[in-house]
Design a protein around this motif. Structure first.
Motif, PDB file in Angstrom:
ATOM      1  N   LYS A 208     -14.608 -12.738  48.119  1.00  0.00           N
ATOM      2  CA  LYS A 208     -14.986 -14.130  47.869  1.00  0.00           C
ATOM      3  C   LYS A 208     -14.696 -14.995  49.097  1.00  0.00           C
ATOM      4  CE  LYS A 208     -16.098 -13.246  43.571  1.00  0.00           C
ATOM      5  NZ  LYS A 208     -15.753 -11.829  43.477  1.00  0.00           N
ATOM      6  N   ASP A 209     -15.270 -16.204  49.102  1.00  0.00           N
ATOM      7  CA  ASP A 209     -15.059 -17.151  50.191  1.00  0.00           C
ATOM      8  C   ASP A 209     -13.564 -17.438  50.327  1.00  0.00           C
ATOM      9  OD1 ASP A 209     -14.843 -19.338  51.874  1.00  0.00           O
ATOM     10  OD2 ASP A 209     -16.437 -20.484  50.919  1.00  0.00           O
ATOM     11  N   SER A 212     -12.354 -21.118  49.892  1.00  0.00           N
ATOM     12  CA  SER A 212     -12.411 -21.577  48.503  1.00  0.00           C
ATOM     13  C   SER A 212     -11.272 -20.995  47.675  1.00  0.00           C
ATOM     14  CB  SER A 212     -13.762 -21.201  47.881  1.00  0.00           C
ATOM     15  OG  SER A 212     -14.822 -21.859  48.538  1.00  0.00           O
ATOM     16  N   ASN A 242     -14.133 -28.951  48.509  1.00  0.00           N
ATOM     17  CA  ASN A 242     -14.723 -27.611  48.454  1.00  0.00           C
ATOM     18  C   ASN A 242     -16.226 -27.671  48.719  1.00  0.00           C
ATOM     19  OD1 ASN A 242     -13.963 -24.825  46.192  1.00  0.00           O
ATOM     20  ND2 ASN A 242     -15.262 -24.880  47.987  1.00  0.00           N
ATOM     21  N   MET A 243     -16.888 -28.683  48.161  1.00  0.00           N
ATOM     22  CA  MET A 243     -18.331 -28.825  48.367  1.00  0.00           C
ATOM     23  C   MET A 243     -18.691 -29.066  49.830  1.00  0.00           C
ATOM     24  SD  MET A 243     -20.286 -28.444  45.661  1.00  0.00           S
ATOM     25  CE  MET A 243     -21.779 -29.327  46.152  1.00  0.00           C
ATOM     26  N   ASP A 247     -19.665 -22.825  54.240  1.00  0.00           N
ATOM     27  CA  ASP A 247     -20.087 -21.634  53.502  1.00  0.00           C
ATOM     28  C   ASP A 247     -20.450 -21.964  52.059  1.00  0.00           C
ATOM     29  OD1 ASP A 247     -20.087 -19.593  55.419  1.00  0.00           O
ATOM     30  OD2 ASP A 247     -17.922 -19.354  55.283  1.00  0.00           O
ATOM     31  N   THR A 248     -19.757 -22.933  51.470  1.00  0.00           N
ATOM     32  CA  THR A 248     -20.099 -23.341  50.107  1.00  0.00           C
ATOM     33  C   THR A 248     -21.481 -23.970  50.077  1.00  0.00           C
ATOM     34  OG1 THR A 248     -17.762 -23.709  49.570  1.00  0.00           O
ATOM     35  CG2 THR A 248     -19.402 -24.775  48.153  1.00  0.00           C
ATOM     36  N   ILE A 252     -24.698 -22.372  48.022  1.00  0.00           N
ATOM     37  CA  ILE A 252     -25.419 -23.127  46.990  1.00  0.00           C
ATOM     38  C   ILE A 252     -26.884 -23.291  47.371  1.00  0.00           C
ATOM     39  CG2 ILE A 252     -25.618 -25.377  45.859  1.00  0.00           C
ATOM     40  CD1 ILE A 252     -22.556 -25.564  45.993  1.00  0.00           C
TER      41      ILE A 252
END
Length: 269
Positions: A208-209, A212, A242-243, A247-248, A252
């Protein structure tokens, strides 16, 4: 391994890393991995090292030999029957347990055999815990006249108060399925499957990221101590932060566009 004089010649903690996952193996099998001062010191150093490593993704804590961890080394403790010595020892243990909680990356307890007293505290301090079906858990200090006060802190933050106090006041063992129902562990699996299940969980997290995950763990631990309105306010701030992670945003956008994301932490592997 021990010498002819009964002194262990191997390191009391064995550390290894692969694919972002650090494994810390308690290595006092002849003493059921009891937490000696040396083992506490080495665990603290290892956790501090992981905390400073930007490439760390996840930690597994396991035990060598027949047990996960039998708690404090009572024989060693009684060699220095001094109140200040005991306060220093318990402070060091408490610091180590809190280092697990505050570590930037998730920590998984891989439990086999027995986890008693401070060993049970170690399980409760980890973010996740997976145990073999044959594993047993207890906070058994009361059986020698010592109420497990420091283990009670971690235990009572994992299981309901009445069940925690029952364990503390009786010293009775519970099995892995019971520990799972109470919330002390996440899974109870067949003994033969423990290695593979823990490895799969660690790799699932490691994929996972990482930014995050680090944000999420820090948030999760902090919000537990907050009143509900404060927790939601803090959660909104963390979600917004986080948004804004590149990478997030890319993940998305790729999800919306139905394409594969191009993520920096995957490209760096």
């Amino acid at each position: 391994m021990t010498s002819n004089h009964g002194v262990q010649t191997e390191p009391v903690l064995i550390q290894s890393s692969a694919q972002g996952v650090t494994t810390l193996r308690l290595n006092r099998p002849a003493k059921l991995n009891a937490l000696s001062q040396a083992l506490l010191d080495d665990l603290q150093k290892a956790l501090d090292s992981v905390a400073a490593n930007p490439d760390a993704r996840c930690v597994i804590i396991e035990g060598a030999g027949k047990a996960f961890c039998a708690g404090h080394d009572l024989a060693e403790m009684r060699q220095t029957p001094d109140e200040e010595h005991y306060k220093t020892l318990f402070a060091a243990c408490s610091r180590m347990m809190q280092s697990i909680v505050n570590l930037p990356v998730p920590v998984i307890a891989k439990v086999h055999g027995t986890a008693t007293a401070a060993g049970c505290q170690l399980v409760a301090s980890c973010d996740l815990a997976i145990a073999s079906n044959s594993a047993k858990f207890a906070v058994s200090g009361i059986n020698v006249g010592l109420f497990c006060s420091t283990p009670a802190v971690a235990l009572s933050r994992n299981v309901p108060a009445k069940q925690a106090f029952d364990m503390l006041a009786t010293g009775d063992f519970i099995d892995a399925p019971t520990a799972m129902k109470m919330g002390l562990i996440n899974q109870a699996v067949d003994d033969i499957d423990l290695e593979a299940v823990v490895a799969a969980k660690a790799q699932s997290i490691a994929r996972k990221d990482p930014q995050s995950i680090r944000l999420g763990k820090a948030f999760f631990q902090k919000q537990r101590q907050m009143a509900l309105p404060d927790a939601y306010a803090f959660a909104g701030e963390v979600m917004a932060l986080n948004m804004m992670l590149p990478d997030t945003g890319e993940a998305i956008d790729a999800f919306v566009a139905k394409r594969q994301p191009v993520l920096s932490f995957q490209a760096s592997k």
